[in-house]
Write a protein that holds these residues in place. Structure first.
Motif, short mmCIF file in Angstrom:
data_model
loop_
_atom_site.label_atom_id
_atom_site.label_comp_id
_atom_site.label_asym_id
_atom_site.label_seq_id
_atom_site.Cartn_x
_atom_site.Cartn_y
_atom_site.Cartn_z
N GLN A 104 62.23 31.44 76.02
CA GLN A 104 62.19 32.64 74.96
C GLN A 104 62.67 33.79 75.26
O GLN A 104 63.07 34.60 74.40
CB GLN A 104 60.65 32.87 74.61
CG GLN A 104 60.17 31.96 73.64
CD GLN A 104 59.84 30.44 74.18
OE1 GLN A 104 59.20 30.05 75.44
NE2 GLN A 104 60.43 29.53 73.46
N PRO B 177 61.84 24.46 71.65
CA PRO B 177 62.14 25.83 71.87
C PRO B 177 62.98 26.41 70.57
O PRO B 177 62.86 27.64 70.36
CB PRO B 177 62.74 25.95 73.26
CG PRO B 177 63.25 24.59 73.53
CD PRO B 177 62.27 23.66 72.66
N GLN C 51 56.43 26.16 72.25
CA GLN C 51 57.59 26.66 72.74
C GLN C 51 58.27 25.96 73.94
O GLN C 51 59.70 26.28 74.10
CB GLN C 51 57.01 28.16 73.52
CG GLN C 51 56.36 27.92 74.71
CD GLN C 51 54.87 27.85 74.56
OE1 GLN C 51 54.44 27.35 73.54
NE2 GLN C 51 53.91 28.23 75.68
#
Length: 310
Positions: A76, A296, A292
């Motif tokens: 991220q 992702p 996540q």
């Protein structure tokens, strides 16, 4: 010197953070608490005379119980850093963050992060966004409450059951086949590590040799064990006398994995109702407790669409 595959992975993950423009930073937020974090290079702090050269808003990225944030957020930080100046802390008793205080609640963690923003010289900024996953979602909710409507812009709570109660904990222990939450979250043997992976991931590895799992336990779960057990016991969510979920004054995005076995999906729908009209829910298909990591690309798309929308 013993060779460790995990040490090589750690080196790669630190590079991911560095390439996203982040630098490690450690500060004493008061006389008893030290916080280690990664911050965008453009951010000022009280020890620097230069002011920030960036006009980007601030995003506080809070990891969950378990590995360090370089493991939980490495997918991220790159995409997010293009739009935000990031503050990615290691929560207290994870990594390099410590305290001599006897407080162990998630509220104390949140108060410490608010003090961290002050230590970085950005405590009065009115453009702070908060993203937290799992245990980090517990902390993030309290951070949003502490900063208030004046300073918070938007909040993201991922895979984090803010309505968790004792029956939910008992159901989790039954699903996992363990005796205590600490047995699940702080694995001490390869068999427990396998259980944690099976509970956290929709598609866990089919085979993982014991020597690798011992390496994971040694590198990620073998420090501050007593203090982490105290953190689990110190969680106030689920204690009706200490915590009650109420709507936040800003927009909230709830992100959940379709097959989450730690916090089942039905809890996300209940949370959305409790958080009111400002909250919306995004369910990521084919993911578990760590969307996540498992998807992702989709997670980042959902996150950025929400955070950057006017």
């Amino acid at each position: 010197m013993k060779f460790s595959l995990l040490s090589l992975v750690n080196y790669y993950l630190r590079l991911c953070f560095s390439h996203a423009g982040l630098r490690p930073y450690t500060t004493d937020i008061d006389s008893v608490t030290t916080i280690k974090c990664w911050i965008s290079s453009a951010l000022p702090n009280k020890n620097l005379t230069s002011k920030s050269q960036s006009s980007k808003p601030i995003l506080l990225l809070i990891h969950g119980f378990g590995p360090l944030p370089i493991w939980q957020w490495h997918h991220q930080v790159g995409p997010l850093s293009r739009h935000f100046d990031l503050v990615v802390p290691e929560l207290i008793f994870f990594g390099g963050s410590t305290t001599k205080s006897s407080s162990r609640s998630e509220l104390f963690q949140a108060e410490s992060l608010v003090q961290l923003l002050d230590a970085l010289g950005i405590g009065e900024r009115k453009d702070v966004y908060v993203v937290g996953t799992s245990y980090g979602g517990f902390v993030g909710y309290h951070v949003a409450r502490l900063l208030g409507e004046e300073r918070i812009k938007k909040v993201v709570i991922a895979s984090s059951d803010l309505l968790k109660a004792e029956p939910d904990d008992k159901a989790l222990l039954k699903r996992a086949g363990v005796e205590s939450i600490s047995d699940l979250l702080i694995p001490k043997e390869p068999d427990n590590m396998r259980i944690l992976m099976e509970m956290a991931l929709w598609r866990p590895p089919h085979f993982m040799p014991n020597f690798v799992l011992w390496d994971v336990i040694q590198e990620m779960y073998n420090d501050n064990i007593e203090q982490k057990m105290e953190l689990i016991k110190g969680i106030t969510i689920g204690n009706k006398d200490a915590f009650q979920l109420t709507p936040l004054p800003r927009e909230v995005l709830i992100v959940w994995g379709e097959h989450d076995q730690i916090f089942p999906l039905d809890k996300a729908h209940q949370m959305q109702k409790c958080l009111g009209e400002t909250a919306r829910l995004e369910v990521l298909k084919n993911t578990g407790h760590l969307p996540q990591a498992e998807d992702p690309t989709r997670f980042n798309e959902v996150l950025l669409n929400f955070l950057t929308a006017s």
